[in-house]
Design an enzyme around this catalytic site. Structure first.
Site, PDB file in Angstrom:
ATOM      1  N   ASP A  48      33.109  11.246  38.105  1.00  0.00           N
ATOM      2  CA  ASP A  48      33.988  11.960  39.034  1.00  0.00           C
ATOM      3  C   ASP A  48      35.424  11.899  38.527  1.00  0.00           C
ATOM      4  OD1 ASP A  48      34.487  13.498  41.281  1.00  0.00           O
ATOM      5  OD2 ASP A  48      34.779  11.770  42.602  1.00  0.00           O
ATOM      6  N   ASP A  61      16.518 -29.577  35.832  1.00  0.00           N
ATOM      7  CA  ASP A  61      16.312 -28.519  36.834  1.00  0.00           C
ATOM      8  C   ASP A  61      17.238 -27.341  36.574  1.00  0.00           C
ATOM      9  OD1 ASP A  61      14.879 -27.503  38.966  1.00  0.00           O
ATOM     10  OD2 ASP A  61      16.287 -28.230  40.472  1.00  0.00           O
TER      11      ASP A  61
END
Length: 740
Positions: A537, A192
């Site tokens: 920035d 799984d």
């Protein structure tokens, strides 16, 4: 031994049908398939569940009253997973994850799985597999007490679009391979493997969890025939029920690798039947943006004949470890957890659940009484209780290193104000305010950025800081508090102040000093650009010193509020090295433009360090129109004043960094290779003088960036839930045979 007859088994039947079509670009060959009926998890000949594990003598049994419920970490149809704190015993105060299953909701096959999960966890001890500490039951419920892993699961990281570069995938796959190999050596097929079952600990290492579908006692020469697992990750031999061995896990590893690298599943149809037919017959379209090594590994894992699959040979996992994709992995160091993970969850409160899905963590933790199960359920779970033999010894000999004093003082519901005392403002922006704060217990000083979520989504900034904040010249994120409208980002405090302030206060400053500063900053910017991150920035006020030493090593790049990460069409993060066939040209152009803007900002900083004034603003009172006109002209003075004493090499570098055309502007890599930086130790020691007052220079700099910010509107950063990847996987419930 407990036996179950066929009448007790649940059988939800379905047929695999023949399909001849093309789905999602995958050609499905027109071949007849054998029609079979089977259960979602038909255990076939495996009818007996051996109970071989018992509570070790001398260990204290646990019960629900010994654990305080703190938060909900996850929820399914059978029960919940809670974050809990142990209230008594040698490990009092320790945090755990408590998996609570309602017996009445469990069908017989699910009860078998739960007992199997408990047995496997008792048997397994591995650095990359979750550890079981206690197991106990009440009349209506089953309890598994497991490691609490603060990093959340890989599915949550994937749905938030953090990761995955090939280097990231290589690291996680390598740790998974070691975990799967350990299970295989114990005769266990995992069955799984999917992102939801892979957790990250606080250091960023993986832990495999959820063993409800695993199968014990499968030797290489024996096969299991049950139809278990999540359909999209199933190997062909699991789909057609012709029997499977540990080799099925290596196929699932390939599916996981494909999804982590591309954001899509290799075989996914419009429904369950179509998906299974694609797994059995569809041709796989190999993404060409992947490296040849990655493509090669995928092809060798996606062998439909399990005996030809990589890892299925007599050498087992050694075949996978020898593949060229993993050539840079030191497997011994990896096993010892000595290799640095690519992502480290933000450090902070031990019970921090920032990395978990808020859909669950926002719920009130409540463990309601379980409905009594059927009469034979208690017999089924006979021998379920367990206390890890090492739990008591470990708690006696080792301190609870992951428990900070704050947990013991303030408990589980600590808010920012419970932990820190706010002090004076450091800076104020449009969307946030930055303040100094003091930890109430340690008295250590920090900075906190308080962001108004109604004005700006902070997700991108937080993810970038969590991912890249370990770089020595990037500000370090210490903690995150999400409190409704506001988010509190606690970071290290920049006691040395702004870089430009410190430089302008110096009466004299040399080229050699300036080049050392620029080298440190550009090296950091180059690191970000290589990772596909642009700051956007980089004004001088966002470059600060950690302390008062003035040493370039103490420089930090701060405020990633407008930073962006390069993403592909599917929303996943990319690095620029393999994006040509995966990203729209305009995205690449925009990314290149933003990177060029970062270099332009560094050019403005360098000019100001050398000249003592800014290149495009004469003072704080210049209008935006005047400043933008000068910037647009691309003209700036390199004569008079200090320029008469500055080297030609520095002027040459400046002319390339401040070039008006971003396509002709230097990249960060080119800046680092320029002789003025590469041979910085040979730069002049001549002391450049300062003529203008520092406050006037800073005012002119502020006017420059104010003009630029008014010129273009900042982009709106939408929540990650709006992204294509998050929408694609929004269900949080891939078609699964587990139904949970």
């Amino acid at each position: 031994m407990i036996s179950f007859g066929p009448a007790q088994e649940s059988s939800l039947k379905m047929e695999v049908q023949s399909v001849s079509s093309e789905v999602n670009g995958h050609q499905i060959m027109d071949e007849p398939m054998e029609e079979e009926s089977y259960t979602h998890c038909d255990e076939g000949a495996y009818k007996e569940i051996p109970i071989t594990h018992h509570v070790k003598e001398g260990c204290e049994k646990a019960d629900p009253s010994q654990f305080e419920l703190l938060k909900v970490l996850g929820q399914g149809s059978f029960g919940k997973v809670f974050l809990v704190r142990k209230l008594m015993g040698p490990d009092a105060g320790q945090l755990y994850a408590m998996k609570v299953l309602k017996k009445a909701s469990l069908k017989v096959r699910d009860r078998v799985r739960t007992k199997m999960e408990r047995d496997i966890l008792v048997e397994v001890n591995h650095p990359f597999i979750v550890k079981l500490h206690y197991a106990f039951q009440t009349e209506g419920k089953l309890y598994l007490i497991l490691d609490f892993l603060r990093g959340g699961d890989v599915f949550t990281r994937l749905s938030k679009e953090v990761m995955f570069t090939e280097e990231d995938v290589k690291f996680y796959l390598a740790e998974l391979a070691l975990a799967l190999d350990h299970l295989h050596n114990l005769g266990i097929v995992y069955r799984d493997l999917k992102p939801e079952n892979i957790l990250l600990d606080e250091a960023g290492h993986i832990k495999l969890t959820d063993f409800g579908l695993s199968k014990e006692s499968v030797d290489q020469d024996k096969k299991a025939y049950s139809f278990c697992g999540t359909v999209e990750y199933m190997a062909p031999e699991v789909v057609n029920r012709r029997g499977h061995t540990q080799s099925a896990d290596w196929w699932s590893l390939g599916v996981l690798m494909f999804e982590m690298l591309t954001g899509t599943l290799p075989f996914q149809g419009k429904d369950r039947n179509e998906t299974m037919n694609m797994i059995l017959k569809a041709k796989l379209g190999m993404p060409q943006f992947l490296s040849l090594e990655a493509q090669g590994l995928l092809r060798m894992l996606f062998k439909r004949n399990p005996s030809n699959r990589l890892g299925a040979g007599p050498d087992g996992v050694e075949e996978i470890k020898r593949h060229t994709f993993f050539s840079t992995i030191d497997w011994n160091k990896l096993y010892r957890r000595e290799l640095q993970p690519p992502f480290k969850p933000a450090s902070g409160k031990p019970d921090d659940t920032f990395c978990f899905d808020p859909e669950f963590t926002a719920k009130t933790p409540k463990d309601s009484p379980g409905i009594p199960p059927s009469a034979n359920a208690h017999q089924l779970f006979k021998g379920f209780s367990f206390v890890a033999p090492v739990s008591l010894e470990e708690s006696k000999s080792a301190p609870l290193v992951n428990i900070l004093p704050i947990v013991q003082v303030h408990g589980s519901s600590a808010q920012f104000s419970d932990v820190y005392e706010l002090k004076e403002d450091i800076g104020v922006g449009s969307y946030s305010i930055c303040k100094r704060c003091i930890h109430r217990v340690t008295a250590m000083e920090f900075a906190v950025k308080i962001i108004d979520k109604s004005k700006r989504d902070p997700s991108e900034e937080i993810e970038i800081l969590m991912r890249y904040g370990q770089h020595p010249n990037i500000i370090t994120l210490k903690d995150v508090y999400d409190e409704g409208r506001f988010v509190y980002l606690v970071t290290e405090l920049m006691k040395g102040g702004e870089l430009l302030d410190k430089i302008l206060r110096q009466k004299f400053f040399s080229e050699r000093e300036a080049s050392a500063v620029l080298y440190t900053i550009t090296k950091t910017v180059d690191y970000l650009h290589c990772q596909g991150v642009v700051h956007r920035d980089l004004k001088p006020s966002n470059i600060l010193y950690m302390d008062d030493s003035g040493n370039p090593d103490s420089i930090r790049i701060c405020d990633f509020g407008f930073a962006k990460q390069l993403r592909g069409d599917n929303g996943l993060l990319l690095t620029p090295c393999y994006t040509a066939n995966f990203v729209a040209p305009e995205v690449l152009m925009r990314q290149g433009y933003d990177a060029a803007c970062d270099i332009w900002s560094l050019g403005v900083l360098l000019y100001t360090m050398l000249a003592g004034y800014t290149p495009f603003a004469n003072g704080p009172n210049d209008t935006p129109e005047e400043i933008l006109l000068r910037i647009g002209s691309g003209k700036f003075s390199l004569s008079g004043g200090n320029w008469d004493s500055v080297s030609d090499s520095s002027k040459d570098l400046l002319s390339h960094m401040l070039h008006v055309d971003p396509h002709h502007r230097y990249t960060a890599e080119q800046v680092l290779k320029h002789s003025w930086i590469a041979c910085r130790d040979q730069n002049p020691h001549f002391q450049l003088t300062r003529h203008e007052a520092p406050h006037l220079v800073k005012g002119a700099m502020a006017a420059t960036y104010s003009a630029l910010n008014h010129k273009t509107c900042k982009p709106v950063l939408e929540p990650v839930a709006a992204s294509s990847l998050a929408q694609r996987r929004n269900m949080k419930k891939l078609t699964s045979t587990d139904m949970s």
